[in-house]
Design an enzyme around this catalytic site. Structure first.
Site, PDB file in Angstrom:
ATOM      1  N   ASP A  10       0.871  -1.177   0.000  1.00 29.97           N
ATOM      2  CA  ASP A  10       0.000   0.000   0.000  1.00 29.97           C
ATOM      3  C   ASP A  10       0.907   1.226   0.000  1.00 29.97           C
ATOM      4  OD1 ASP A  10      -2.298   1.670   0.237  1.00 29.97           O
ATOM      5  OD2 ASP A  10      -2.037   1.784   2.401  1.00 29.97           O
ATOM      6  N   SER A  11       0.310   2.383  -0.268  1.00 30.99           N
ATOM      7  CA  SER A  11       1.063   3.629  -0.192  1.00 30.99           C
ATOM      8  C   SER A  11       1.456   3.932   1.251  1.00 30.99           C
ATOM      9  CB  SER A  11       0.212   4.774  -0.722  1.00 30.99           C
ATOM     10  OG  SER A  11      -0.944   4.901   0.081  1.00 30.99           O
ATOM     11  N   TYR A  42      -0.411   8.416  -2.647  1.00 26.98           N
ATOM     12  CA  TYR A  42      -0.406   8.095  -4.079  1.00 26.98           C
ATOM     13  C   TYR A  42      -1.523   8.859  -4.795  1.00 26.98           C
ATOM     14  CZ  TYR A  42       2.600   3.841  -3.698  1.00 26.98           C
ATOM     15  OH  TYR A  42       3.614   2.940  -3.509  1.00 26.98           O
ATOM     16  N   GLY A  43      -2.590   9.134  -4.050  1.00 26.90           N
ATOM     17  CA  GLY A  43      -3.807   9.677  -4.652  1.00 26.90           C
ATOM     18  C   GLY A  43      -3.635  11.004  -5.367  1.00 26.90           C
ATOM     19  N   CYS A  73      -4.472  -1.205  -2.051  1.00 27.47           N
ATOM     20  CA  CYS A  73      -4.581   0.236  -2.259  1.00 27.47           C
ATOM     21  C   CYS A  73      -5.509   0.447  -3.450  1.00 27.47           C
ATOM     22  CB  CYS A  73      -3.185   0.784  -2.548  1.00 27.47           C
ATOM     23  SG  CYS A  73      -3.129   2.519  -2.995  1.00 27.47           S
ATOM     24  N   ASN A  74      -6.612   1.156  -3.223  1.00 24.92           N
ATOM     25  CA  ASN A  74      -7.548   1.415  -4.327  1.00 24.92           C
ATOM     26  C   ASN A  74      -6.875   2.232  -5.429  1.00 24.92           C
ATOM     27  OD1 ASN A  74     -10.687   0.922  -3.280  1.00 24.92           O
ATOM     28  ND2 ASN A  74      -9.235   1.273  -1.635  1.00 24.92           N
ATOM     29  N   THR A  75      -6.042   3.188  -5.027  1.00 26.24           N
ATOM     30  CA  THR A  75      -5.417   4.077  -6.007  1.00 26.24           C
ATOM     31  C   THR A  75      -4.456   3.299  -6.904  1.00 26.24           C
ATOM     32  OG1 THR A  75      -5.518   5.758  -4.272  1.00 26.24           O
ATOM     33  CG2 THR A  75      -4.233   6.292  -6.230  1.00 26.24           C
ATOM     34  N   GLU A 151      -1.521   8.904   8.031  1.00 23.24           N
ATOM     35  CA  GLU A 151      -0.088   8.565   8.008  1.00 23.24           C
ATOM     36  C   GLU A 151       0.654   9.252   9.163  1.00 23.24           C
ATOM     37  OE1 GLU A 151       1.930   6.550   5.960  1.00 23.24           O
ATOM     38  OE2 GLU A 151       0.049   5.712   5.244  1.00 23.24           O
ATOM     39  N   CYS A 183     -10.880   3.754  -0.027  1.00 24.66           N
ATOM     40  CA  CYS A 183      -9.442   3.892   0.226  1.00 24.66           C
ATOM     41  C   CYS A 183      -9.143   3.030   1.446  1.00 24.66           C
ATOM     42  CB  CYS A 183      -9.111   5.357   0.508  1.00 24.66           C
ATOM     43  SG  CYS A 183      -7.431   5.633   1.107  1.00 24.66           S
ATOM     44  N   THR A 184      -8.073   2.247   1.380  1.00 19.45           N
ATOM     45  CA  THR A 184      -7.826   1.295   2.469  1.00 19.45           C
ATOM     46  C   THR A 184      -7.391   1.972   3.767  1.00 19.45           C
ATOM     47  OG1 THR A 184      -5.579   0.917   1.623  1.00 19.45           O
ATOM     48  CG2 THR A 184      -7.301  -0.623   0.915  1.00 19.45           C
ATOM     49  N   HIS A 185      -7.064   3.246   3.710  1.00 18.10           N
ATOM     50  CA  HIS A 185      -6.782   3.973   4.951  1.00 18.10           C
ATOM     51  C   HIS A 185      -8.072   4.270   5.729  1.00 18.10           C
ATOM     52  CE1 HIS A 185      -2.844   4.737   3.127  1.00 18.10           C
ATOM     53  NE2 HIS A 185      -2.440   5.342   4.232  1.00 18.10           N
TER      54      HIS A 185
HETATM   55  N1  DGL Z   1      -4.615   3.332   0.744  1.00 17.00           N
HETATM   56  C1  DGL Z   1      -4.610   4.051  -0.497  1.00 17.00           C
HETATM   57  C2  DGL Z   1      -5.901   3.750  -1.258  1.00 17.00           C
HETATM   58  O1  DGL Z   1      -6.563   2.772  -0.972  1.00 17.00           O
HETATM   59  C3  DGL Z   1      -4.314   5.479  -0.220  1.00 17.00           C
HETATM   60  C4  DGL Z   1      -3.897   6.212  -1.431  1.00 17.00           C
HETATM   61  C5  DGL Z   1      -3.023   7.379  -1.195  1.00 17.00           C
HETATM   62  O2  DGL Z   1      -1.891   7.178  -0.743  1.00 17.00           O
HETATM   63  O3  DGL Z   1      -3.440   8.482  -1.522  1.00 17.00           O
HETATM   64  O4  DGL Z   1      -6.271   4.436  -2.181  1.00 17.00           O
END
Ligand code: DGL
Length: 261
Positions: A10-11, A42-43, A73-75, A151, A183-185
């Site tokens: 993940d990011s 990442y987004g 990570c969805n992104t 984060e 988003c997984t966060h």
């Molecule tokens: N956990 C990432 C997701 O699911 C976060 C993306 C990011 O870092 O912006 O999209």
């Protein structure tokens, strides 16, 4: 091969929400988790940059002998999983906003989606929305700033409350009865969201579905770990170690360490 770890990236720390689902469903599996926190979020990055970072993470996990990779990570999924599947032989499991179950269950026919800019602007997200949300109004909001606060370990903070209030207001005004966490966060925000949302608004995320899909692919490929012992969980971050440790404090993990990958 069967005893090799499942690689997860993940990011940052958000994908630990997916790791927890995988670990609960398949405790015998060993896992290797990469938190690319140095490059979060990442987004806000271009598709090319998200693909480049996803390649870097994938190659690291493959060098460590992972038998399957979960893009937690969805992104990264919505921007890079097609490229990864075309270029590497291992199976990849991705995660996308759970629009389909929300659309099927919504009574008000209005569903909110909170996700990153990178996810909401991706063509994969657009095609999923078009295929599964017929007759449903989707109210999208970019959760700008949320990943940065998570984060930084500031989950239960006044800044977080203010941002969520701003993002939820237009969705509530439109009458959503489902909120999709894309988003997984964001599953870490559920306790705060539950306090802020009216009782009739349901929160939905894709974590459990990803764990089930991972198990099903391992079964199909005859890759499930048959050992009688519990798997080993290893975590690497190129960001703040203490923040990652805090996300894992109630979990049984073998090793959490800093690595410049
Ligand atoms: N956990 C990432 C997701 O699911 C976060 C993306 C990011 O870092 O912006 O999209």
């Amino acid at each position: 091969m069967k005893a090799d770890p499942i690689g997860i990236f993940d990011s940052g720390v958000g994908g630990t929400s997916i790791w927890k689902e995988i670990q609960a469903l398949m405790p015998k599996e060993s896992t290797l988790y990469l938190a690319d926190s140095a490059n979060a979020p990442y987004g806000e990055k271009s598709k090319n940059e998200i693909v480049r970072l996803s390649i870097k993470n994938t190659e690291f996990l493959l060098d460590q002998g992972c038998k399957l990779i979960v893009v937690a990570c969805n992104t990264a999924t919505t921007n890079a999983i097609d490229y990864l599947r075309e270029n590497y032989d291992v199976p990849f499991i991705g995660i996308e906003p759970a629009i389909k179950p929300a659309a099927l269950q919504s009574k008000s026919k209005t569903v909110g989606v909170l996700a990153t800019k990178g996810t909401l602007s991706s063509s994969l997200f657009h095609s999923t929305s078009e295929n599964h949300a017929n007759g449903i109004t989707i109210i999208e909001r970019e959760g700008s700033g949320l990943v940065e606060l998570i984060e930084a370990g500031k989950i239960d903070s006044p800044e977080m409350h203010e941002l969520l209030k701003k993002f939820l207001a237009p969705m509530l005004a439109e009458g959503i009865d489902y909120l999709v966490l894309g988003c997984t966060h964001y599953p870490y925000l559920i306790p705060m969201l539950e306090k802020m949302l009216p009782d009739h608004v349901m929160i939905i995320d894709s974590g459990e579905a990803v764990a089930r899909q991972t198990k099903s692919i391992l079964e199909q490929r005859d890759l499930l770990n048959e050992s009688n012992k519990k798997g080993t969980a290893i975590f690497r971050t190129n960001g703040n170690l203490t923040v990652l440790e805090n996300f894992l404090k109630d979990s049984d993990v073998a090793e959490v360490s800093y690595l410049d990958f």
